[in-house]
Design an enzyme around this catalytic site. Structure first.
Site, mmCIF file in Angstrom:
data_model
loop_
_atom_site.group_PDB
_atom_site.id
_atom_site.type_symbol
_atom_site.label_atom_id
_atom_site.label_comp_id
_atom_site.label_asym_id
_atom_site.label_seq_id
_atom_site.Cartn_x
_atom_site.Cartn_y
_atom_site.Cartn_z
ATOM 1 N N LYS A 22 0.889 -1.214 0.011
ATOM 2 C CA LYS A 22 -0.039 0.346 0.019
ATOM 3 C C LYS A 22 1.126 1.323 -0.195
ATOM 4 C CE LYS A 22 -1.486 1.622 3.907
ATOM 5 N NZ LYS A 22 -1.260 3.028 4.666
ATOM 6 N N ASN A 23 1.811 1.300 0.793
ATOM 7 C CA ASN A 23 2.692 2.558 1.142
ATOM 8 C C ASN A 23 3.823 2.732 -0.052
ATOM 9 O OD1 ASN A 23 1.344 3.155 3.450
ATOM 10 N ND2 ASN A 23 2.810 2.606 4.541
ATOM 11 N N CYS A 116 -4.294 13.236 14.186
ATOM 12 C CA CYS A 116 -4.332 12.001 13.646
ATOM 13 C C CYS A 116 -4.298 11.247 14.782
ATOM 14 C CB CYS A 116 -2.933 12.083 12.801
ATOM 15 S SG CYS A 116 -2.769 10.232 12.386
ATOM 16 N N ARG A 121 1.783 14.571 13.383
ATOM 17 C CA ARG A 121 1.983 14.268 11.695
ATOM 18 C C ARG A 121 1.996 15.557 10.967
ATOM 19 N NH1 ARG A 121 -0.621 8.863 9.598
ATOM 20 N NH2 ARG A 121 1.140 8.827 8.383
ATOM 21 N N ASP A 306 5.070 0.521 12.043
ATOM 22 C CA ASP A 306 3.779 -0.075 11.371
ATOM 23 C C ASP A 306 3.749 -1.639 12.080
ATOM 24 O OD1 ASP A 306 3.237 2.380 10.225
ATOM 25 O OD2 ASP A 306 3.841 1.736 8.355
HETATM 26 C C1 EPZ Z 1 4.849 6.965 6.299
HETATM 27 O O1 EPZ Z 1 3.932 8.084 6.712
HETATM 28 C C2 EPZ Z 1 3.821 5.797 6.333
HETATM 29 N N1 EPZ Z 1 2.647 6.048 5.240
HETATM 30 C C3 EPZ Z 1 3.234 5.295 7.623
HETATM 31 O O2 EPZ Z 1 2.440 4.256 7.447
HETATM 32 C C4 EPZ Z 1 4.396 5.119 8.318
HETATM 33 O O3 EPZ Z 1 3.870 4.695 9.767
HETATM 34 C C5 EPZ Z 1 5.345 6.054 8.502
HETATM 35 O O4 EPZ Z 1 6.021 6.675 7.214
HETATM 36 C C6 EPZ Z 1 6.622 5.814 9.213
HETATM 37 O O5 EPZ Z 1 7.290 4.634 8.583
HETATM 38 C C7 EPZ Z 1 2.919 6.230 3.990
HETATM 39 O O6 EPZ Z 1 3.932 5.720 3.399
HETATM 40 C C8 EPZ Z 1 1.644 6.468 3.327
HETATM 41 P P1 EPZ Z 1 6.718 10.114 8.233
HETATM 42 P P2 EPZ Z 1 4.686 9.556 6.804
HETATM 43 O O7 EPZ Z 1 6.753 11.411 7.439
HETATM 44 O O8 EPZ Z 1 5.417 9.531 5.788
HETATM 45 C C9 EPZ Z 1 7.186 13.342 11.542
HETATM 46 C C10 EPZ Z 1 0.561 2.820 7.907
HETATM 47 O O9 EPZ Z 1 -0.011 2.493 8.796
HETATM 48 N N2 EPZ Z 1 7.205 14.635 10.808
HETATM 49 O O10 EPZ Z 1 7.815 9.313 7.999
HETATM 50 O O11 EPZ Z 1 3.630 10.426 6.902
HETATM 51 C C11 EPZ Z 1 5.912 12.814 11.882
HETATM 52 O O12 EPZ Z 1 5.161 13.497 12.632
HETATM 53 C C12 EPZ Z 1 1.158 4.073 7.835
HETATM 54 O O13 EPZ Z 1 0.443 2.438 6.810
HETATM 55 C C13 EPZ Z 1 7.245 15.799 10.903
HETATM 56 O O14 EPZ Z 1 7.724 16.298 11.781
HETATM 57 O O15 EPZ Z 1 5.530 9.411 8.209
HETATM 58 C C14 EPZ Z 1 6.493 11.690 12.491
HETATM 59 O O16 EPZ Z 1 6.774 11.621 13.772
HETATM 60 C C15 EPZ Z 1 0.607 5.019 9.001
HETATM 61 N N3 EPZ Z 1 7.291 16.826 9.795
HETATM 62 C C16 EPZ Z 1 7.984 11.443 11.837
HETATM 63 O O17 EPZ Z 1 8.300 12.579 11.259
HETATM 64 C C17 EPZ Z 1 7.048 16.264 8.263
HETATM 65 O O18 EPZ Z 1 6.949 17.347 7.578
HETATM 66 C C18 EPZ Z 1 8.087 10.522 10.471
HETATM 67 O O19 EPZ Z 1 7.074 10.474 9.746
HETATM 68 C C19 EPZ Z 1 6.952 15.001 8.158
HETATM 69 C C20 EPZ Z 1 6.766 14.041 9.195
#
Ligand code: EPZ
Length: 418
Positions: A22-23, A116, A121, A306
């Site tokens: 999916k991701n 969320c 996020r 995840d």
């Molecule tokens: C991706 O989300 C995945 N989603 C998530 O999968 C997964 O949990 C996550 O990566 C971590 O591996 C998709 O790929 C569609 P991040 P993403 O940006 O990209 C912070 C599932 O269950 N952050 O890597 O949104 C954020 O808050 C899901 O399938 C900022 O501060 O996650 C988090 O604490 C849920 N500012 C950390 O970084 C930003 O601009 C990592 O988030 C972006 C992120």
């Protein structure tokens, strides 16, 4: 709203085929916006988040057709470069259209995601990166508006922290920017590599995907391409835990074993037998009483956040105390309270969960709060005595295709009721 009714206590035996990721599929679909030519994607999982992304792309101007797990996208013209709140609030990954839209047509209007279930996020790092590539960004009425009428310019982007979709968004923006972009502290997740592979097939020039420094030489235009999405490592990991928690002999087929090596290592330390009968199959079989093993989530190649909820479910059946630390999201222990209703002994202290086991779980009414939390409740229910009713399974439908059919085929007593 659908519910799952699960009667626990049977070992799962047999084999489960794994779907496309999916991701990986979500950014691949968004990448199709970068060209007016057709992009054909195979092994797209039929889950709710994918349908949401397809709806968004149609609103933007893409034609989306498909059969089975193949999807063909063609976007001759961007008619509305916008991701509205109604869609973004149901799926945060909608922000993945930001980079491709600014790159293709010099403007985008994307709703800010808001709160969320698993943490704040924000998408500030996507925005900062785009600004470094020369976009002007305004925020008003809950939306961000990005403009780059003269096109984006290559730049050095240093991410303050590792972000998966942030890296993907910037990668898609940079492929059409003028000159070289270097993304530093980039995410190394397999989904980023899969996206880069697709973009290269479309004519992009990218080096270093899968490492923390990605170099992109912008090109004038991208062409259509055909690509098969990689296997879903989180689905594979979830079923491996299902085999382990029920003491079954279960194989997952069509997976990429290297992508779940952090989980496999923990399973082995916990006493589960894990073997690899061939290049794309992993098999778990019982190795005696499970032992508690501490675990900390990390970015890839560390243990995936995840799979944290599923691992917590497993540790409720292990002997001893397991300390599980969640470092990626600040509020990702919602499953703990529900597992506790089933008899688990879990204490949460900030980013840390202490799971004491083994505990006899008993069936109860529980509520799914997010995608992976729901998976952990299914796992708890599979080993619980008596019947568990899981409410709000629409969360699980976002990311697992026909999970109840796959589990039933290997012996689980699970049914969906309306
Ligand atoms: C991706 O989300 C995945 N989603 C998530 O999968 C997964 O949990 C996550 O990566 C971590 O591996 C998709 O790929 C569609 P991040 P993403 O940006 O990209 C912070 C599932 O269950 N952050 O890597 O949104 C954020 O808050 C899901 O399938 C900022 O501060 O996650 C988090 O604490 C849920 N500012 C950390 O970084 C930003 O601009 C990592 O988030 C972006 C992120």
């Amino acid at each position: 709203m659908d519910k799952f009714v699960i009667a626990g206590g049977t070992a799962l035996n047999g084999s489960i085929p794994i779907n496309g990721s999916k991701n990986s599929a979500l950014p691949a679909l968004a990448a199709a916006l970068l060209t007016e030519e057709p992009v054909t994607l195979h092994r797209i999982p039929r889950v709710r988040d994918i349908r949401t992304m397809q709806r968004l792309l149609v609103d933007i101007g893409a034609s989306v057709t498909g059969e089975g797990d193949t999807v063909r996208l063609e976007t001759p013209r961007i008619s509305s470069p916008e991701a509205p709140y109604e869609l973004v609030k149901t799926m945060r990954a909608s922000s993945l259209v930001l980079g491709p839209l600014v790159a293709r047509c010099g403007r985008a209007r994307v709703s800010l995601p808001g709160g969320c279930a698993i943490g704040a996020r924000p998408i500030n790092l996507h925005i900062l990166g785009l600004e470094q590539l020369g976009a002007t960004i305004h925020q008003a009425h809950g939306y961000i508006e990005a403009q780059a009428p003269g096109g984006l310019r290559g730049a050095n982007v240093q991410f303050d922290r590792i972000t998966v979709t942030g890296t993907e968004d910037l990668l898609m923006a940079a492929v059409l920017a003028k000159g070289e972009t270097v993304l530093r502290n980039a995410a190394r997740e397999p989904e980023v590599v899969d996206l880069a592979d697709l973009l290269v097939k479309m004519g992009a020039r990218i080096e270093g995907a899968g490492t923390s420094t990605i170099r992109i030489q912008g090109v004038e235009r991208l062409a259509g391409a055909e690509h098969t999405i990689i296997a879903d490592r989180i689905e594979a990991g979830t079923f491996l835990v299902a085999g382990a928690i029920t003491g079954g002999d279960l194989s997952v087929t069509g997976c990429i074993p290297e992508h779940v090596s952090a989980l496999v290592s923990k399973l082995q330390q916990a006493g589960v037998r894990v073997t690899q009968p061939d290049d794309t199959t992993l098999r778990v079989s019982p190795g005696g009483q499970l032992r508690s093993v501490d675990m900390t989530t990390e970015e890839y190649p560390g243990f995936a956040t995840d799979l944290q909820a599923q691992y917590v479910a497993l540790m409720t059946q292990a002997e001893g105390i397991a300390i599980v630390v969640e470092t990626i999201f600040e509020n990702r222990f919602m499953h703990a309270q529900e597992l506790a209703r089933m008899g688990a002994n879990i204490r949460i202290d900030g980013k840390q969960a202490m799971v004491a086991g083994p505990r006899r779980l008993t069936g109860a009414g529980v509520i799914a709060s997010d995608l992976r939390a729901s998976a952990s409740l299914v796992l708890g229910a599979l080993v619980a005595h008596g019947e568990t009713v899981i409410d709000r399974v629409y969360h699980i439908d976002r990311g697992y295709e026909k999970i109840e059919a796959k589990l039933a085929a290997v012996g689980a007593r699970i049914r969906r009721v309306e």
